[in-house]
Design a protein around this motif. Sequence first.
Motif, mmCIF file in Angstrom:
data_model
loop_
_atom_site.group_PDB
_atom_site.id
_atom_site.type_symbol
_atom_site.label_atom_id
_atom_site.label_comp_id
_atom_site.label_asym_id
_atom_site.label_seq_id
_atom_site.Cartn_x
_atom_site.Cartn_y
_atom_site.Cartn_z
ATOM 1 N N GLU A 32 8.314 1.862 18.706
ATOM 2 C CA GLU A 32 8.143 3.183 18.126
ATOM 3 C C GLU A 32 6.931 3.863 18.739
ATOM 4 N N ASN A 33 7.096 5.139 19.035
ATOM 5 C CA ASN A 33 5.939 5.914 19.476
ATOM 6 C C ASN A 33 5.078 6.181 18.251
ATOM 7 N N PRO A 34 3.774 6.010 18.374
ATOM 8 C CA PRO A 34 2.938 6.287 17.215
ATOM 9 C C PRO A 34 3.010 7.768 16.855
ATOM 10 N N ALA A 35 2.923 8.031 15.557
ATOM 11 C CA ALA A 35 2.930 9.417 15.097
ATOM 12 C C ALA A 35 1.666 10.106 15.586
ATOM 13 N N PRO A 36 1.757 11.400 15.850
ATOM 14 C CA PRO A 36 0.562 12.113 16.320
ATOM 15 C C PRO A 36 -0.493 12.188 15.219
ATOM 16 N N PRO A 37 -1.745 12.283 15.608
ATOM 17 C CA PRO A 37 -2.801 12.411 14.604
ATOM 18 C C PRO A 37 -2.599 13.664 13.750
ATOM 19 N N VAL A 38 -3.018 13.563 12.521
ATOM 20 C CA VAL A 38 -2.900 14.655 11.561
ATOM 21 C C VAL A 38 -3.926 15.745 11.850
ATOM 22 N N ALA A 39 -5.159 15.327 12.130
ATOM 23 C CA ALA A 39 -6.275 16.263 12.247
ATOM 24 C C ALA A 39 -7.045 16.003 13.538
ATOM 25 N N PRO A 40 -7.729 17.007 14.050
ATOM 26 C CA PRO A 40 -8.472 16.819 15.301
ATOM 27 C C PRO A 40 -9.708 15.930 15.161
ATOM 28 N N SER A 45 -2.528 9.204 11.198
ATOM 29 C CA SER A 45 -1.279 9.928 10.988
ATOM 30 C C SER A 45 -0.893 9.731 9.531
ATOM 31 N N TRP A 46 0.097 10.473 9.063
ATOM 32 C CA TRP A 46 0.507 10.347 7.663
ATOM 33 C C TRP A 46 1.076 8.965 7.364
ATOM 34 N N GLN A 47 1.458 8.222 8.390
ATOM 35 C CA GLN A 47 1.982 6.881 8.179
ATOM 36 C C GLN A 47 0.869 5.844 7.984
ATOM 37 N N TYR A 48 -0.389 6.246 8.175
ATOM 38 C CA TYR A 48 -1.496 5.299 8.039
ATOM 39 C C TYR A 48 -1.547 4.752 6.610
ATOM 40 N N THR A 49 -1.709 3.443 6.555
ATOM 41 C CA THR A 49 -1.927 2.771 5.280
ATOM 42 C C THR A 49 -3.435 2.630 5.084
ATOM 43 N N LEU A 50 -3.820 2.156 3.922
ATOM 44 C CA LEU A 50 -5.238 1.885 3.686
ATOM 45 C C LEU A 50 -5.763 0.896 4.725
ATOM 46 N N ILE A 150 -3.208 23.361 6.187
ATOM 47 C CA ILE A 150 -4.577 23.181 6.665
ATOM 48 C C ILE A 150 -5.440 24.098 5.804
ATOM 49 N N ILE A 151 -6.537 23.562 5.291
ATOM 50 C CA ILE A 151 -7.424 24.349 4.438
ATOM 51 C C ILE A 151 -8.836 24.307 5.013
ATOM 52 N N LEU A 152 -9.413 25.488 5.179
ATOM 53 C CA LEU A 152 -10.783 25.618 5.652
ATOM 54 C C LEU A 152 -11.544 26.380 4.578
ATOM 55 N N SER A 153 -12.642 25.809 4.096
ATOM 56 C CA SER A 153 -13.363 26.471 3.008
ATOM 57 C C SER A 153 -14.866 26.308 3.147
ATOM 58 N N LEU A 154 -15.560 27.275 2.564
ATOM 59 C CA LEU A 154 -17.023 27.266 2.503
ATOM 60 C C LEU A 154 -17.448 27.321 1.046
ATOM 61 N N MET A 155 -18.517 26.611 0.730
ATOM 62 C CA MET A 155 -19.148 26.744 -0.577
ATOM 63 C C MET A 155 -20.619 26.991 -0.308
ATOM 64 N N LEU A 163 -19.220 23.170 4.295
ATOM 65 C CA LEU A 163 -17.940 23.541 4.878
ATOM 66 C C LEU A 163 -17.014 22.341 4.749
ATOM 67 N N GLN A 164 -15.744 22.589 4.394
ATOM 68 C CA GLN A 164 -14.742 21.518 4.388
ATOM 69 C C GLN A 164 -13.519 21.985 5.153
ATOM 70 N N TYR A 165 -12.985 21.082 5.987
ATOM 71 C CA TYR A 165 -11.854 21.332 6.864
ATOM 72 C C TYR A 165 -10.852 20.229 6.576
ATOM 73 N N GLY A 166 -9.724 20.557 5.935
ATOM 74 C CA GLY A 166 -8.805 19.520 5.497
ATOM 75 C C GLY A 166 -7.362 19.746 5.894
ATOM 76 N N TYR A 167 -6.655 18.631 6.035
ATOM 77 C CA TYR A 167 -5.234 18.625 6.339
ATOM 78 C C TYR A 167 -4.514 17.919 5.196
ATOM 79 N N LEU A 168 -3.494 18.586 4.632
ATOM 80 C CA LEU A 168 -2.751 18.048 3.499
ATOM 81 C C LEU A 168 -1.387 17.532 3.940
#
Length: 178
Positions: A32-40, A45-50, A150-155, A163-168
């Motif tokens: 299997e080709n590994p899934a692409p990374p979720v975030a830069p 990837s979303w398939q990552y386990t703990l 993708i969520i980018l936010s400032l507080m 700053l928080q930069y997140g991928y859901l």
Amino acid sequence: MKSSNKKIKLLKSVFLVLLLPALLLPIGCGKENPAPPVAPFSEASWQYTLEDVLSYEGEGYTTYDSVYGGTCYTYPKIYQERQGTIKYMFDGEERLMCVAWTCAADEEQELYDFYSQIEESVDAITNEDKPDPDKPLTSGRVWYREEGNIILSLMITSDLKVLQYGYLHPDVSSPPKE
């Protein structure tokens, strides 16, 4: 006799050039080709386990309850030459639901500049245009995507500038509001 040797050599050459690669092709199948990374800022990837996260990031983590019903694992992480914290948030079934990176700064303008830099890079990868420049500056933006928001936010407060930069994960991403 020479003619027959030439034909045999020609057949061997044809075999090596055309048939041998076709015979060796199945050796690579089934992998299997590994899934692409979720975030830069992570190879996850979303398939990552703990176990995958712990193997990738190592043992230097802290934990707290994840908003998704599981545990959030945090690590110190440098992204774009800035020291911050990466968060891996799991649900109650230990499925990776969010990967986010957070950083703090002493000066507001530093975060606004970094926010703009990230916003431009996400616009480039999502092929979206920047919101109307005549609208007031907001402290957050969401890119709604089938593969997960993708969520980018400032507080920014008098005591805290973050700053928080997140991928859901798609399962916890919401559609755009009409």
